[in-house]
Write a protein that holds these residues in place. Structure first.
Motif, short mmCIF file in Angstrom:
data_model
loop_
_atom_site.label_atom_id
_atom_site.label_comp_id
_atom_site.label_asym_id
_atom_site.label_seq_id
_atom_site.Cartn_x
_atom_site.Cartn_y
_atom_site.Cartn_z
N HIS A 41 -10.21 126.28 31.25
CA HIS A 41 -8.51 125.63 30.91
C HIS A 41 -8.34 124.75 29.62
CE1 HIS A 41 -8.17 127.73 35.44
NE2 HIS A 41 -6.82 128.01 34.42
N ASP A 58 -15.15 116.24 35.85
CA ASP A 58 -15.63 116.43 37.41
C ASP A 58 -16.86 115.70 37.09
OD1 ASP A 58 -15.66 119.71 36.91
OD2 ASP A 58 -17.36 118.72 38.44
N ASP A 106 -7.64 122.11 38.40
CA ASP A 106 -8.10 123.10 39.76
C ASP A 106 -8.40 123.31 40.56
OD1 ASP A 106 -7.76 126.45 39.84
OD2 ASP A 106 -9.53 125.71 38.27
C1 LIG Z 1 -12.32 125.79 40.32
S1 LIG Z 1 -13.27 124.58 39.55
C2 LIG Z 1 -12.64 124.43 38.05
C3 LIG Z 1 -12.88 125.14 36.88
C4 LIG Z 1 -12.46 125.13 35.54
N1 LIG Z 1 -10.89 125.08 35.73
C5 LIG Z 1 -12.95 126.06 34.81
O1 LIG Z 1 -11.84 127.02 33.91
O2 LIG Z 1 -13.98 126.04 34.73
C6 LIG Z 1 -13.74 123.21 40.28
C7 LIG Z 1 -14.23 121.98 39.90
O3 LIG Z 1 -13.53 120.52 40.25
C8 LIG Z 1 -14.68 119.73 40.07
N2 LIG Z 1 -14.26 118.74 40.71
C9 LIG Z 1 -12.95 119.26 42.84
N3 LIG Z 1 -12.96 118.23 43.06
C10 LIG Z 1 -14.03 117.39 42.36
C11 LIG Z 1 -13.53 116.00 42.42
N4 LIG Z 1 -12.94 115.33 43.77
N5 LIG Z 1 -14.03 115.62 41.53
C12 LIG Z 1 -14.03 115.48 40.69
N6 LIG Z 1 -14.56 117.16 40.01
C13 LIG Z 1 -14.68 117.73 41.20
C14 LIG Z 1 -15.74 121.01 41.29
O4 LIG Z 1 -17.70 120.13 40.00
C15 LIG Z 1 -15.88 122.20 40.39
O5 LIG Z 1 -16.55 122.51 38.76
#
Ligand SMILES: C[S@@+](CC[C@H](N)C(=O)[O-])C[C@H]1O[C@@H](n2cnc3c(N)ncnc32)[C@H](O)[C@@H]1O
Length: 314
Positions: A41, A58, A106
């Motif tokens: 994204h 992240d 996301d």
């Molecule tokens: C669905 S993936 C996102 C993918 C991204 N939009 C892409 O295009 O590659 C969700 C990401 O959010 C991170 N994540 C989830 N909860 C989080 C938090 N509380 N703080 C920071 N990162 C988080 C995860 O480690 C993961 O890498």
């Protein structure tokens, strides 16, 4: 849009074009991609919106290793549950409170996290009972599975997995401890539920979701981050959230509904006395879901629900 360019084997970004279009009208400045993952994204935002800079966030060090050098991109590794502190560290030059052009969440796990057996997220792959998204998580799945009592296990399976057979599963786990890996846990769960419940989807799906949410304290982080995003976004700026299960989506829906609320005077009062003015408006009348075509190409997009709001006043 050149989708190929933004897809990686790390993660295929969901509703990419819809997300970019939602951010097109925002004022120039910083968009915070709070879930940078493989950066799909982020890269598309940078390519499509020349007046936008992106702050990627992240908690996963594997995501940090994916960051590509770009003069319009900053990245900070951390939990968005502490978003205010991450913003202060990564954007120390900020002068005003309501000055961020957009926030993208996301939510959930990346394909990379699911596909690497050593991370322990998948009931399809044998791996250690880990499930930590990042080193900031206080416990791993093995601590929960082998350490919590029956009542606490049943509670998290019910609350975070909406699992009908929570207590039976919790009792079976406690009876068979210690459990050392994901494959053993998946088998214990499958054997604990009635045969009819094994037919439709994998019987361990809800238990794994519940463990992941507990280990990463996911719901608390989303609530805290939405508050900071709603506080920090500028007039004309937008918050876009994609949720992948109803627990998360419910939080987003409620939090946005509160932000959208304006005058609360009863309808029979002709002139407002409460003084409340709506600070946000909905950007889309209904939540957006991925097209059939996208789901066919990327089945992991299936459960995504996108909601977006825009600040209209301070
Ligand atoms: C669905 S993936 C996102 C993918 C991204 N939009 C892409 O295009 O590659 C969700 C990401 O959010 C991170 N994540 C989830 N909860 C989080 C938090 N509380 N703080 C920071 N990162 C988080 C995860 O480690 C993961 O890498």
């Amino acid at each position: 849009m050149d989708r190929e360019h933004h897809e990686t084997s790390y993660h295929q970004p969901v509703m990419l074009e819809e997300v970019i279009d939602l951010f097109r009208p925002v004022p120039p400045g910083w968009i915070v991609d709070a879930t940078h993952g493989g950066g799909g994204h982020t890269r598309a935002l940078l390519a499509a919106l020349p007046e936008i800079n992106v702050l990627g966030v992240d908690r996963d060090p594997d995501a940090a290793a994916q960051v590509r050098v770009d003069p319009r991109l900053r990245f900070i590794q951390g939990n968005f549950g502490a978003l205010q502190s991450l913003l202060s560290q990564a954007l120390p030059e900020r002068q005003a409170q309501h000055d961020i052009s957009g926030f993208l969440f996301d939510l959930g796990v990346s394909s990379h996290q699911l596909d690497v057996p050593e991370r322990g997220f998948s009931y399809h792959r044998k791996g250690p009972l880990d499930m930590r998204m990042g080193p900031d998580a206080a416990v791993a799945a093995r601590d929960v599975v082998n350490g919590y009592g029956v009542d606490d296990l049943a509670r998290i399976f019910r609350r975070f997995g909406e699992e009908r057979f929570a207590r039976r599963i919790a009792a079976a786990i406690v009876a068979q401890r210690p459990i050392g890996d994901t494959a053993t846990l998946a088998t214990v769960v499958a054997e604990a539920v009635p045969a009819a419940a094994r037919r439709r989807r994998h019987p361990a799906r809800r238990v794994f979701q519940a463990l992941r949410i507990e280990v990463n304290q996911e719901l608390q982080a989303v609530e805290a981050a939405l508050d900071v995003a709603l506080e920090s976004v500028c007039v004309g700026g937008r918050i876009v959230v994609m949720a992948y299960h109803s627990l998360e989506d419910r939080i987003v829906k409620r939090r946005f509904a509160a932000a959208l609320e304006g005058c609360t005077c009863p309808p029979e009062i002709a002139v407002c006395v409460c003084g409340k003015v709506a600070q946000f408006k909905k950007v889309t009348r209904k939540p957006i879901r991925p097209s059939e075509g996208e789901i066919e190409e990327n089945p992991r997009a299936r459960s995504a629900v996108l909601r977006a709001v825009e600040r209209i006043s301070i």
